[in-house]
Design an enzyme around this catalytic site. Structure first.
Site, PDB file in Angstrom:
ATOM      1  N   ASP A   1     -11.328  -9.262   7.037  1.00 46.87           N
ATOM      2  CA  ASP A   1     -12.717  -9.237   6.555  1.00 46.87           C
ATOM      3  C   ASP A   1     -13.303 -10.642   6.532  1.00 46.87           C
ATOM      4  OD1 ASP A   1     -12.741  -6.527   6.221  1.00 46.87           O
ATOM      5  OD2 ASP A   1     -13.549  -6.594   4.178  1.00 46.87           O
TER       6      ASP A   1
ATOM      7  N   ASP B   1      -5.640  -7.195   5.527  1.00 48.62           N
ATOM      8  CA  ASP B   1      -6.819  -6.503   5.006  1.00 48.62           C
ATOM      9  C   ASP B   1      -7.860  -7.541   4.586  1.00 48.62           C
ATOM     10  OD1 ASP B   1      -8.537  -4.705   3.888  1.00 48.62           O
ATOM     11  OD2 ASP B   1      -7.144  -3.908   2.405  1.00 48.62           O
TER      12      ASP B   1
ATOM     13  N   TYR C   1       0.820  -1.216   0.000  1.00 50.05           N
ATOM     14  CA  TYR C   1       0.000   0.000   0.000  1.00 50.05           C
ATOM     15  C   TYR C   1       0.851   1.262   0.000  1.00 50.05           C
ATOM     16  CZ  TYR C   1      -3.845  -3.096   1.259  1.00 50.05           C
ATOM     17  OH  TYR C   1      -4.767  -4.097   1.268  1.00 50.05           O
TER      18      TYR C   1
ATOM     19  N   LYS D   1       3.696 -15.305   2.575  1.00 48.08           N
ATOM     20  CA  LYS D   1       3.733 -16.039   1.299  1.00 48.08           C
ATOM     21  C   LYS D   1       5.222 -16.246   1.005  1.00 48.08           C
ATOM     22  CE  LYS D   1       1.534 -17.606  -2.368  1.00 48.08           C
ATOM     23  NZ  LYS D   1       0.795 -18.871  -2.303  1.00 48.08           N
TER      24      LYS D   1
ATOM     25  N   ASP E   1      -2.603 -18.355   1.563  1.00 51.68           N
ATOM     26  CA  ASP E   1      -3.689 -19.086   0.883  1.00 51.68           C
ATOM     27  C   ASP E   1      -4.233 -20.178   1.799  1.00 51.68           C
ATOM     28  OD1 ASP E   1      -1.082 -19.946   0.537  1.00 51.68           O
ATOM     29  OD2 ASP E   1      -1.376 -20.786  -1.456  1.00 51.68           O
TER      30      ASP E   1
END
Ligand code: NAD
Length: 356
Positions: free
Chosen positions: A249, A245, A143, A189, A221
Site C-alpha cells: 500500500d 500488506d 493472518y 524483522k 522498518d
C-alpha cells in the site's frame, strides 16, 4: 492461439473498467492474431444479489476451467450492513485465492514520467522515477495462525512460516528479478522474530541458486523508510504476508494514483488472477468517470505472466504510456481546469494506441 479468460466484473465501477480492459485485450488479439474467449461469472455483491452466496460454486468451476481470471473489484456499502462476515463480498477474494492455489501477489509500483507531478515525493528524490515490484506471500504468516484469547484475557495471533512456503515465494522472486533488473531485496524483522530468522535463512539458501541476481536483506522498518527516501533503489521487494500488506500500500501511494496500479496473484500453475489494486469506488460508480488503466495494465500482466506473451504485454504498456504522454487524463489524474476523459474515452484511446 485461443485463451480462455473467466471474467468477474464485480461491483461498483467494476463493470465499467473491466469492459474497457476487455476491449483492449480484443485489440491486442486483433493485432497479434490471438482470440480471447470470455466467460463472465459472478462474485462479490453481484453474486450475493443473484444467488445469495458471495462465491457461487459455478464461479469457482469456471475459474478453474479457465487459463486465467480477470477481476474488476467487489464490495460496497449495500452489502456491508446486510451480510454476515463470512458472506461479505470481499470474502469471495479469499475464497478464490484458496481455490486457485494462489500464493504470490505481485504489485508493480511504477512512476510514469508524464504523471511525475502526482507523486507525493519531491522531484529531487524520485530523480528518473522508479519501477519496482512488491512480491508478497499470500498464504502464511500471522493472518492464518491460531487466533485465540486465553483465560487471562490475553489475545494471541500465532505467526507461522514453513521452509517450503518461503522457498516457493523466494524462487518466484529470483525468477522475476531475472526478467527485470536482477535485484531482490528480502524484507523481514529477523532481529526480533523467529519466523523472520527462518525467512532470511531460507531466502539466503535459495539465493545461492541465482548467482546472477543481487540479493539484499532489509528490516521492515527500514524498508518502509527507504520506500519514501529512495524508491529507485528497489527492483523486487520480497515480503511475507503481513509486511507485504503494508509495504504494497505504501508503494502504491508513492506513485500518487490509485487508478493506475495493476496486480497479479499467482500459484504453481500459469493460471493467475489479475485485478486493479483499487476497490469498487462506490462514490463514482455508474458515472462513467473511473480510470480503467489499472485494469488494462492488469491484462498486460496476464499476457506476460500467464500467457508468456511479452511483446503483447509490452504493446499494452506502450499504449498506456502513449496516451499519458499525449496528455490524456481521466478525472482522477486531471489537473484543475483540464477537461477529463470518460472511462469509455480512455478505453478508446488505449485501444487506438494498441492498434498502432
Ligand atoms: P476504493 O479503492 O474503492 O476507493 C478509494 C478512492 O479512490 C475513492 O475516492 C474512489 O473513487 C477512488 N478510486 C478508486 N479506483 C478508482 C479508479 N479506477 N478511478 C478513479 N478513482 C478511483 O476504496 P474504498 O472506498 O476503501 O472501498 C470501496 C469498496 O471496495 C469497499 O466495499 C471495499 O471493501 C472494496 N474493496 C475491494 C477491493 C477488491 O475488490 N480487490 C479492494 C479494496 C477495496
Amino acid at each position: 492461439m485461443n485463451y480462455k479468460i473467466a471474467v468477474i466484473k464485480g461491483d461498483g465501477i467494476g463493470p465499467e473498467i473491466v469492459t474497457e480492459a476487455m476491449r483492449v485485450l480484443d485489440a491486442v488479439g486483433k493485432r497479434f492474431g490471438h482470440t480471447f474467449l470470455y466467460e463472465e461469472v459472478l462474485a462479490g455483491g453481484a453474486a450475493i444479489d443473484a444467488t445469495g452466496s458471495c462465491l457461487p460454486p459455478e464461479t469457482v468451476r469456471a475459474c478453474l476451467a479457465s487459463d486465467s481470471v480477470l477481476l474488476g473489484a467487489v464490495g460496497g456499502p449495500k452489502w456491508d450492513k446486510e451480510q454476515p462476515p463470512e458472506n461479505r463480498p470481499e470474502k469471495a477474494l479469499l475464497g478464490l485465492r484458496k481455490e486457485l492455489g494462489l500464493f504470490a501477489n505481485i504489485r508493480p509500483a511504477t512512476l510514469y514520467a508524464p504523471l511525475a507531478g502526482a507523486c507525493p515525493i519531491k522531484p529531487e528524490i524520485i530523480g528518473g522515477g522508479f519501477d519496482l515490484v512488491v512480491l508478497r506471500e499470500l498464504t502464511g504468516d500471522v493472518y492464518f495462525g491460531k487466533k485465540y484469547r486465553d483465560a487471562d484475557g490475553v489475545a494471541h495471533d500465532d505467526m507461522n512460516y514453513s521452509v517450503a512456503e518461503v522457498e516457493r515465494i523466494a524462487h518466484r522472486a529470483f525468477q522475476m528479478a531475472r526478467q527485470r533488473k536482477k535485484h531482490v531485496t528480502s524484507v523481514d524483522k529477523a532481529n526480533v522474530l523467529e519466523t523472520s530468522r527462518l525467512w532470511r535463512e531460507t531466502v539466503q539458501r535459495v539465493a545461492l541458486a541465482y548467482p546472477d541476481v543481487q540479493a539484499d536483506y532489509m528490516y521492515v522498518d527500514n524498508a518502509a523508510m527507504q520506500l519514501v527516501r529512495n524508491p529507485g533503489q528497489f527492483d523486487v521487494l520480497l515480503t511475507g504476508n503481513l509486511f507485504g500488506d503494508i509495504l504494497s500500500d505504501e508503494a502504491s501511494m508513492i506513485t500518487g494514483s490509485i487508478g493506475m496500479l495493476p496486480s497479479a496473484s499467482l500459484g504453481e500453475t500459469s493460471r493467475g488472477m489479475y485485478e486493479p489494486i483499487h476497490g469498487s469506488a462506490p462514490d463514482i460508480a455508474g458515472k462513467g468517470i473511473a480510470n480503467p488503466i489499472a485494469t488494462i495494465l492488469s491484462c498486460g500482466m496476464m499476457l506476460r505472466y500467464s500467457f508468456d506473451l511479452s511483446a503483447e504485454a509490452d504493446a499494452i504498456d506502450a499504449a498506456v504510456n502513449e496516451v499519458l504522454a499525449a496528455g490524456l487524463r481521466t478525472a482522477d489524474l486531471a489537473k484543475p481546469g483540464e477537461q477529463p476523459l470518460s472511462t469509455r474515452q480512455m478505453g478508446d484511446a488505449v485501444v487506438k494506441a494498441v492498434a498502432g
